[in-house]
Design a protein around this motif. Sequence first.
Motif, mmCIF file in Angstrom:
data_model
loop_
_atom_site.group_PDB
_atom_site.id
_atom_site.type_symbol
_atom_site.label_atom_id
_atom_site.label_comp_id
_atom_site.label_asym_id
_atom_site.label_seq_id
_atom_site.Cartn_x
_atom_site.Cartn_y
_atom_site.Cartn_z
ATOM 1 N N LEU A 1 0.680 -1.152 -0.021
ATOM 2 C CA LEU A 1 0.163 -0.123 0.112
ATOM 3 C C LEU A 1 0.825 1.323 -0.020
ATOM 4 C CD1 LEU A 1 -2.715 -1.255 2.686
ATOM 5 C CD2 LEU A 1 -2.659 -1.096 0.105
ATOM 6 N N GLN A 2 2.204 0.985 -0.215
ATOM 7 C CA GLN A 2 2.894 2.118 0.036
ATOM 8 C C GLN A 2 2.885 3.231 -0.980
ATOM 9 O OE1 GLN A 2 6.591 0.399 0.844
ATOM 10 N NE2 GLN A 2 6.539 0.950 2.987
ATOM 11 N N MET B 1 5.318 -9.143 -7.845
ATOM 12 C CA MET B 1 6.698 -10.095 -7.672
ATOM 13 C C MET B 1 7.864 -9.212 -7.878
ATOM 14 S SD MET B 1 7.362 -12.994 -6.772
ATOM 15 C CE MET B 1 8.749 -12.887 -5.749
ATOM 16 N N TYR B 2 8.050 -8.295 -8.840
ATOM 17 C CA TYR B 2 9.074 -7.568 -9.077
ATOM 18 C C TYR B 2 9.405 -6.580 -8.026
ATOM 19 C CZ TYR B 2 10.520 -9.975 -13.456
ATOM 20 O OH TYR B 2 10.841 -10.809 -14.368
ATOM 21 N N SER B 3 8.315 -5.749 -7.627
ATOM 22 C CA SER B 3 8.296 -4.727 -6.879
ATOM 23 C C SER B 3 8.675 -5.260 -5.166
ATOM 24 C CB SER B 3 7.197 -3.977 -6.846
ATOM 25 O OG SER B 3 6.520 -3.797 -7.929
ATOM 26 N N THR B 4 8.218 -6.466 -5.242
ATOM 27 C CA THR B 4 8.464 -7.032 -3.760
ATOM 28 C C THR B 4 9.761 -7.105 -3.516
ATOM 29 O OG1 THR B 4 6.192 -8.049 -3.761
ATOM 30 C CG2 THR B 4 7.644 -8.681 -2.175
ATOM 31 N N ASP C 1 12.093 -3.758 0.249
ATOM 32 C CA ASP C 1 12.544 -3.983 1.568
ATOM 33 C C ASP C 1 13.085 -5.410 1.401
ATOM 34 O OD1 ASP C 1 11.680 -2.023 2.711
ATOM 35 O OD2 ASP C 1 9.647 -2.572 3.052
ATOM 36 N N TRP C 2 12.618 -6.463 0.688
ATOM 37 C CA TRP C 2 13.083 -7.710 0.677
ATOM 38 C C TRP C 2 13.790 -7.826 -0.837
ATOM 39 C CZ3 TRP C 2 7.682 -9.715 1.341
ATOM 40 C CH2 TRP C 2 6.899 -9.542 2.698
ATOM 41 N N ASN C 3 14.610 -7.220 -0.890
ATOM 42 C CA ASN C 3 15.471 -7.178 -2.160
ATOM 43 C C ASN C 3 16.478 -8.168 -1.977
ATOM 44 O OD1 ASN C 3 17.171 -7.032 -4.462
ATOM 45 N ND2 ASN C 3 17.426 -4.637 -4.361
ATOM 46 N N ASP C 4 16.348 -9.257 -1.725
ATOM 47 C CA ASP C 4 17.126 -10.435 -1.363
ATOM 48 C C ASP C 4 18.253 -10.880 -1.945
ATOM 49 O OD1 ASP C 4 15.625 -12.038 -2.857
ATOM 50 O OD2 ASP C 4 14.763 -13.511 -1.229
ATOM 51 N N THR C 5 18.199 -10.532 -3.230
ATOM 52 C CA THR C 5 19.539 -10.600 -4.207
ATOM 53 C C THR C 5 20.317 -9.329 -4.340
ATOM 54 O OG1 THR C 5 18.267 -10.121 -6.187
ATOM 55 C CG2 THR C 5 18.358 -12.472 -5.440
ATOM 56 N N ARG C 6 20.016 -8.363 -3.410
ATOM 57 C CA ARG C 6 20.613 -7.218 -3.592
ATOM 58 C C ARG C 6 20.828 -6.842 -4.738
ATOM 59 N NH1 ARG C 6 19.477 -8.180 0.941
ATOM 60 N NH2 ARG C 6 20.848 -7.871 2.873
ATOM 61 N N PHE C 7 19.684 -6.592 -5.728
ATOM 62 C CA PHE C 7 19.866 -6.337 -7.130
ATOM 63 C C PHE C 7 19.524 -4.922 -7.287
ATOM 64 C CE2 PHE C 7 17.047 -6.539 -11.349
ATOM 65 C CZ PHE C 7 18.526 -6.636 -12.056
ATOM 66 N N SER D 1 7.387 -11.717 5.858
ATOM 67 C CA SER D 1 6.678 -10.522 5.615
ATOM 68 C C SER D 1 7.244 -9.484 6.451
ATOM 69 C CB SER D 1 5.250 -10.851 5.692
ATOM 70 O OG SER D 1 4.953 -11.297 6.899
ATOM 71 N N ALA D 2 8.080 -9.452 6.919
ATOM 72 C CA ALA D 2 8.574 -8.058 7.858
ATOM 73 C C ALA D 2 9.230 -7.322 7.041
ATOM 74 C CB ALA D 2 9.710 -8.870 8.742
ATOM 75 N N THR D 3 8.967 -5.807 7.190
ATOM 76 C CA THR D 3 9.518 -4.857 6.687
ATOM 77 C C THR D 3 10.190 -3.977 7.841
ATOM 78 O OG1 THR D 3 7.726 -3.567 6.964
ATOM 79 C CG2 THR D 3 8.063 -4.596 4.967
ATOM 80 N N PRO D 4 11.365 -3.378 7.651
ATOM 81 C CA PRO D 4 11.963 -2.654 8.645
ATOM 82 C C PRO D 4 10.855 -1.901 9.494
ATOM 83 C CG PRO D 4 13.315 -2.463 6.609
ATOM 84 C CD PRO D 4 12.127 -3.029 6.344
#
Lengths: 527, 318
Positions: free
Chosen positions: A156-157, A433-436, A443-449, B45-48
């Motif tokens: 919702l950001q 998916m891409y925005s997440t 926040d969850w850019n878990d591949t630091r891309f 599903s945690a965000t900072p």
Amino acid sequence: MSDELKYLARMAAAGRLNRRAFMGRAGALGVSAGLAGTMLSSAVYAQGAVKGGTIRVGIQGGSSTDSLDPALATNATAAMLNKLWGECLVELNADGGLDLRVAEEYSSSPNAQTWTFRIRDGITFHNGQPLTAEDVLATMERHAGEDSQSGALGLLQGIDSMRAEGRDFIIELGSPNADLPYLMSDYHLTIQPNGGKDDPANPIGSGPYVLKEHEAGVRTVFEKNADFWDADLGNAETIELLVINDDTARVAALQSGQVHMANRVPPRVASLVGRAPNLTVHSEPSAGHYVFIMHANTAPFDNKDLRLALKYAINREEMVEKILFGNGSVGNDTPINAAYPLFEAMEQRTYDPEKAAFHFRESGHEGSILLRTSDNSFPGAPDASQLFQQSAAAAGITLDIRREPNDGYWSEVWNNQPFCTSYWGGRPTQDMMYSTAYLSTADWNDTRFFNEQFDQLLVAARGELNQDTRRQMYADMGTIVSEEGGLICPMFNNYIDATSDEVAGWGPSKGFDLMNYMAPMKMWVVG
Amino acid sequence: MNPALKLIAQRLALGALLLLAVSALIFAGTQILPGDVAQSILGQSATPESLANLREELGLNEPALTRYFDWLGGILVGDLGTALTSGADISEAVGKRLSATLFLASVAAVISIPLAILLGLVAVRYKDRWPDKLISASTLASISLPEFFIGYLLIVFFAVNLGWFPSLARINDGMSFFAKLEAVFLPALTLTLVVLAHMMRMTRAAILNVMQSAYIETAELKGLGSFKIIARHAFPNAIAPIINVVMLNMAYLVVGVVVVEVIFNYPGMGQYLVDHVSKRDVPVVQACGLIFAAIYIGLNLVADVVSILTNPRLRHPK
């Protein structure tokens, strides 16, 4: 197909021939068990839904720590509960489109920046209070608020402002987003009286079932909501959810007839379960994927050649065969597959030890690479890591595997360590998916891309209303992630659910397992 | 003061002291668990922002010592606090789970303890003959199998193939006593098979030990029947070691049954504790830890006291 077989299927559906006898007769006519099973279920379907009775569900993914607050739902049980007692504005349908639920229509301004949802008239909450646009507004405010702990906060950001006008709920976005209605189908965004601001964990909603008994992580009992606005949804009179986290216990409960359906049948026993005469296994393609993630900004993974070396060093077919036991499909180092709307297939990357060795030499990296894994990062992750270790060894790349404890994996390893195993559930759209997980600011850019061109395309695609142009943009993004990104995606897993022949009405779906968690209300007890 | 009473009072005081020490250990232990409660609650599903919001709300920013004394103070007045994750009252939730666990443990104990002692007596009576060997071999075989394996075997035979008993041990308030008994039959049987050998072997060994004594010989020379000698003369003198091992196994039935609970999906304390450990729900983990410790210490106290009371030398010291 012979008329005799069709006749037999109708007989079986009407209960005049038991399933075992039908399967036997079908086998004698030279029909495979799979096809016969499909025929039987379509014949049962043609009989039409039966109202009444009790459906019992054995579900994995629930805990005694769960709250009933829809904002805090993180697992399958919590999501299913939300969908039973509550409803969202819209719901994902089997074609990948949206069904209208609390909203009776929605529309946007031509630039996709202002969205208007018209709230259906005559819906009431379980406490008798009418559901208004004000309740919808309050719900969204609670989830999007600054002190929100909602799982939907990230979605919702992009919202600038919201308001309610009569029966309309209006969202103003900071920038265009053609996919906004999809966000409203998120299971956290269950509409509550005054948005749940007064009592967030009180399960009063407008859903097809009313919660009667609840013991977190153990058992929940629902009864049909007699005042529900849509007579088509909800067949059983009573639904009982039993949380059964142990795989073997769940399958045994299904076999011994204590539950009518169960989710997450382990891939290695799926074919055995399917052989039981009274059970049907549903292996449905999903957008969920099991992955190896590298931090593309951390040495040695900040080297594109090294990333490519590892991508060529993994044997995707072998993983699908040995880890998923065939219940899935190969990935192509993007998080997107055919489950998504606007998917465009690109050239499949395959296992190629020579190319892997070439890129590994080019990278100039010396020595071994540490891969972290755990049992709960995805089912079979340690085994998959070993397969990866072997296929990489053939290319001269040494992988060291470190087995981490399940406990604390998501806080200590995932999104912290530069190379580990993980999984992703799907999202309704490519943009989500891409925005997440792939946008630089996610926040969850878990591949630091961090890729400027990718970010620009992603934002531009949100405002692009021409579907063909949009499709091309997503295809380009897929290519960038696959070439440049830190994601190694060897496989997309199927959802494997099983149902007993005491219930019928299984159908296709998108989203989550058990028909997007709606199987308990959409299926019915066979008379 | 009666020396036995004094001994018992000493044991009780020691038990209370031990419990206090355990409470400090539990508190310290939960502080060094890896991971963070806010992260665990929100999961992937945690965000900072949502993490920071939740940490603030849970009061995780207070110093540990303050939190320990707040907690201890609460327990002394019977307040176990509220669960961080669901916001539910712990005393209420624990009460339900504890009664379920105690129910299962009692059913298992009612089956296993008399059975183990009886089998032990029979084994002594027919020492080194086939009944003794059969009893020892079968109970040792059942203790050697991991309990999850026994549980799954019982499920396959009695629930899936024969359909006699449910594979899910579901109990709830609306059920009659006999319905509950039927529901917990398979897990109780599993537990019985797991604890039987230990108690049976101990009974056998303790009685055989006593059988070497001179007064047993006297009884034999008086012409008493062998079973009567065992039951009337040997058993009372072997009670202390037997009661010790019985209590140890009862404690196990209460605090060590998490595997059986998971297999039969029984809503007891073990499952409840594991759920909360994985979510770093510290107040619940501490409460469960303390309850388990209290039960363990309590049962051992009972064993001690019974040993004292059955031993004339301790009852009437010179």
